[in-house]
Write a protein that holds these residues in place. Structure first.
Motif, PDB file in Angstrom:
ATOM      1  N   VAL A  67       0.786  -1.220   0.009  1.00  0.00           N
ATOM      2  CA  VAL A  67       0.019  -0.064  -0.095  1.00  0.00           C
ATOM      3  C   VAL A  67       0.979   1.084  -0.101  1.00  0.00           C
ATOM      4  O   VAL A  67       1.879   1.341   0.668  1.00  0.00           O
ATOM      5  CB  VAL A  67      -0.960  -0.120   1.429  1.00  0.00           C
ATOM      6  N   GLN A  68       0.580   2.121  -0.921  1.00  0.00           N
ATOM      7  CA  GLN A  68       1.409   3.319  -0.954  1.00  0.00           C
ATOM      8  C   GLN A  68       0.877   4.654   0.107  1.00  0.00           C
ATOM      9  O   GLN A  68      -0.303   4.539   0.355  1.00  0.00           O
ATOM     10  CB  GLN A  68       1.359   4.128  -2.209  1.00  0.00           C
ATOM     11  N   ALA A  69       2.006   5.168   0.991  1.00  0.00           N
ATOM     12  CA  ALA A  69       1.472   5.999   1.856  1.00  0.00           C
ATOM     13  C   ALA A  69       2.759   6.980   2.210  1.00  0.00           C
ATOM     14  O   ALA A  69       3.828   6.235   2.339  1.00  0.00           O
ATOM     15  CB  ALA A  69       0.798   5.257   3.179  1.00  0.00           C
ATOM     16  N   ASP A  70       2.476   8.086   2.534  1.00  0.00           N
ATOM     17  CA  ASP A  70       3.606   8.794   3.164  1.00  0.00           C
ATOM     18  C   ASP A  70       3.144   9.122   4.709  1.00  0.00           C
ATOM     19  O   ASP A  70       2.188   9.579   4.903  1.00  0.00           O
ATOM     20  CB  ASP A  70       3.420  10.310   2.521  1.00  0.00           C
ATOM     21  N   VAL A  71       3.804   8.449   5.432  1.00  0.00           N
ATOM     22  CA  VAL A  71       3.539   8.490   6.825  1.00  0.00           C
ATOM     23  C   VAL A  71       3.573   9.830   7.514  1.00  0.00           C
ATOM     24  O   VAL A  71       3.123   9.884   8.768  1.00  0.00           O
ATOM     25  CB  VAL A  71       4.690   7.484   7.801  1.00  0.00           C
ATOM     26  N   THR A  72       4.193  10.855   6.836  1.00  0.00           N
ATOM     27  CA  THR A  72       3.944  12.163   7.433  1.00  0.00           C
ATOM     28  C   THR A  72       2.630  13.012   7.140  1.00  0.00           C
ATOM     29  O   THR A  72       2.441  13.968   7.433  1.00  0.00           O
ATOM     30  CB  THR A  72       5.122  13.237   6.738  1.00  0.00           C
ATOM     31  N   LYS A  73       1.858  12.154   6.214  1.00  0.00           N
ATOM     32  CA  LYS A  73       0.512  12.892   6.127  1.00  0.00           C
ATOM     33  C   LYS A  73      -0.531  12.044   6.753  1.00  0.00           C
ATOM     34  O   LYS A  73      -0.897  10.758   6.337  1.00  0.00           O
ATOM     35  CB  LYS A  73       0.356  12.570   4.796  1.00  0.00           C
ATOM     36  N   LYS A  74      -1.211  12.437   7.673  1.00  0.00           N
ATOM     37  CA  LYS A  74      -2.265  11.908   8.330  1.00  0.00           C
ATOM     38  C   LYS A  74      -3.115  11.336   7.764  1.00  0.00           C
ATOM     39  O   LYS A  74      -3.614  10.202   7.897  1.00  0.00           O
ATOM     40  CB  LYS A  74      -2.846  12.849   9.510  1.00  0.00           C
ATOM     41  N   GLY A  75      -3.790  11.811   6.607  1.00  0.00           N
ATOM     42  CA  GLY A  75      -4.906  11.358   6.002  1.00  0.00           C
ATOM     43  C   GLY A  75      -4.502  10.215   5.152  1.00  0.00           C
ATOM     44  O   GLY A  75      -5.258   9.183   5.167  1.00  0.00           O
ATOM     45  N   GLN A  76      -3.053  10.258   4.577  1.00  0.00           N
ATOM     46  CA  GLN A  76      -2.790   8.730   3.832  1.00  0.00           C
ATOM     47  C   GLN A  76      -2.455   7.808   4.863  1.00  0.00           C
ATOM     48  O   GLN A  76      -2.815   6.484   4.562  1.00  0.00           O
ATOM     49  CB  GLN A  76      -1.448   9.265   3.182  1.00  0.00           C
ATOM     50  N   VAL A  77      -1.935   8.312   6.238  1.00  0.00           N
ATOM     51  CA  VAL A  77      -1.915   7.007   6.936  1.00  0.00           C
ATOM     52  C   VAL A  77      -3.281   6.131   7.422  1.00  0.00           C
ATOM     53  O   VAL A  77      -3.289   5.112   7.397  1.00  0.00           O
ATOM     54  CB  VAL A  77      -1.060   7.710   8.295  1.00  0.00           C
ATOM     55  N   HIS A  78      -4.202   7.275   7.834  1.00  0.00           N
ATOM     56  CA  HIS A  78      -5.580   6.395   7.997  1.00  0.00           C
ATOM     57  C   HIS A  78      -6.048   5.766   6.795  1.00  0.00           C
ATOM     58  O   HIS A  78      -6.835   4.752   7.000  1.00  0.00           O
ATOM     59  CB  HIS A  78      -6.380   7.694   8.558  1.00  0.00           C
TER      60      HIS A  78
END
Length: 257
Positions: A67-78
């Motif tokens: 799964v692609q995600a930038d962990v510094t972006k709360k929306g992407q983490v959720h």
């Protein structure tokens, strides 16, 4: 003695998320979990890199997805956690690994250097841990493994931002262990010394630095990524059910001197 009561290191049926799981220590830990039976979801910012790794692992018989995600972006983490729950119905194990480093002497550290390291290594760890904890609290079980460093506990030149972030991870680990233990969630950290990875490789090319690290290590060698395999499987498995709030140093004896 009833040996049937003894816990297992097997992870069959478990769903694990490894952030920063497409290379280095993250990939090694993901492989270790997969070898022991877990379905492993690896996450990072680069989709093409993730797909390449997943294809390779599947060819070797491991159960991987990405799964692609930038962990510094709360929306992407959720979104990442929601995606895992939608696809797999649960999240048993989090290896909170995504991280970076910018090595500079104290007086040369710029605000942007500080922000990049702290945002990835500490805020990112917080965002992912918080989102995973919400799901694990619903399940009333789970394992959270934060990836720290020996630099969370010792001082070394040119590591201002990195050491601050790793010291913060150690404290997050202890606080989360206290808060989440009523929900049957174990929270621990792995704190490696220098491990040969794509991130450390250029720095370890310096012969003097390399020699100094070896001299500071009881086992007189630099760590390999495989050295983190056993610790992560232990902390992810039922074998560690009575271990929480612990910082496990994987450092060849460095911090014991």
């Amino acid at each position: 003695m009833d040996i049937s009561r003894f816990p297992s290191f097997k992870l069959d049926g478990k769903v694990a998320l490894v952030t920063g799981g497409s290379k280095g220590i993250g990939l090694a830990m993901a492989c270790a979990l997969g070898i022991h039976g877990a379905h492993v979801v690896i996450a990072s910012r680069k989709a093409d890199e993730l797909q390449t790794v997943v294809d390779e692992m599947k060819n070797q018989g491991l159960d991987f997805s990405w799964v692609q995600a930038d962990v510094t972006k709360k929306g992407q983490v959720h979104d990442m956690i929601d995606n895992i729950i939608e696809c797999h119905g649960k999240l048993d194990i989090l290896v909170n690994n995504a991280g970076m480093n910018i090595r500079k002497p104290l007086i040369e550290v710029e605000e942007d250097d500080w922000d990049q390291v702290i945002n990835t290594n500490l805020k990112g760890i917080f965002f992912v841990g918080q989102a995973a904890a919400k799901q694990m609290m619903k399940q009333k079980n789970g394992k959270i493994i934060n990836i720290s460093s020996i630099l969370g506990g010792i001082g070394m030149p040119s590591q201002t931002s990195y050491a601050a972030s790793k010291g913060g991870i150690n404290q997050l680990t202890k606080v989360w262990a206290s808060e989440l233990s009523p929900y049957n969630i174990n929270v621990n950290a792995i704190a490696p010394a220098y491990i040969k990875t794509p991130m450390t490789s250029p720095w370890l090319q310096d012969e003097e630095r390399y020699k100094q690290i070896v001299q500071n290590t009881m086992m007189k060698r630099i760590g390999e990524v495989e050295d983190v395999a056993g610790p992560v499987v232990f902390l992810a498995s039922d074998a560690s059910n009575y271990v929480t709030g612990h910082i496990l140093y994987v450092d060849g004896g460095w911090t014991a001197q």
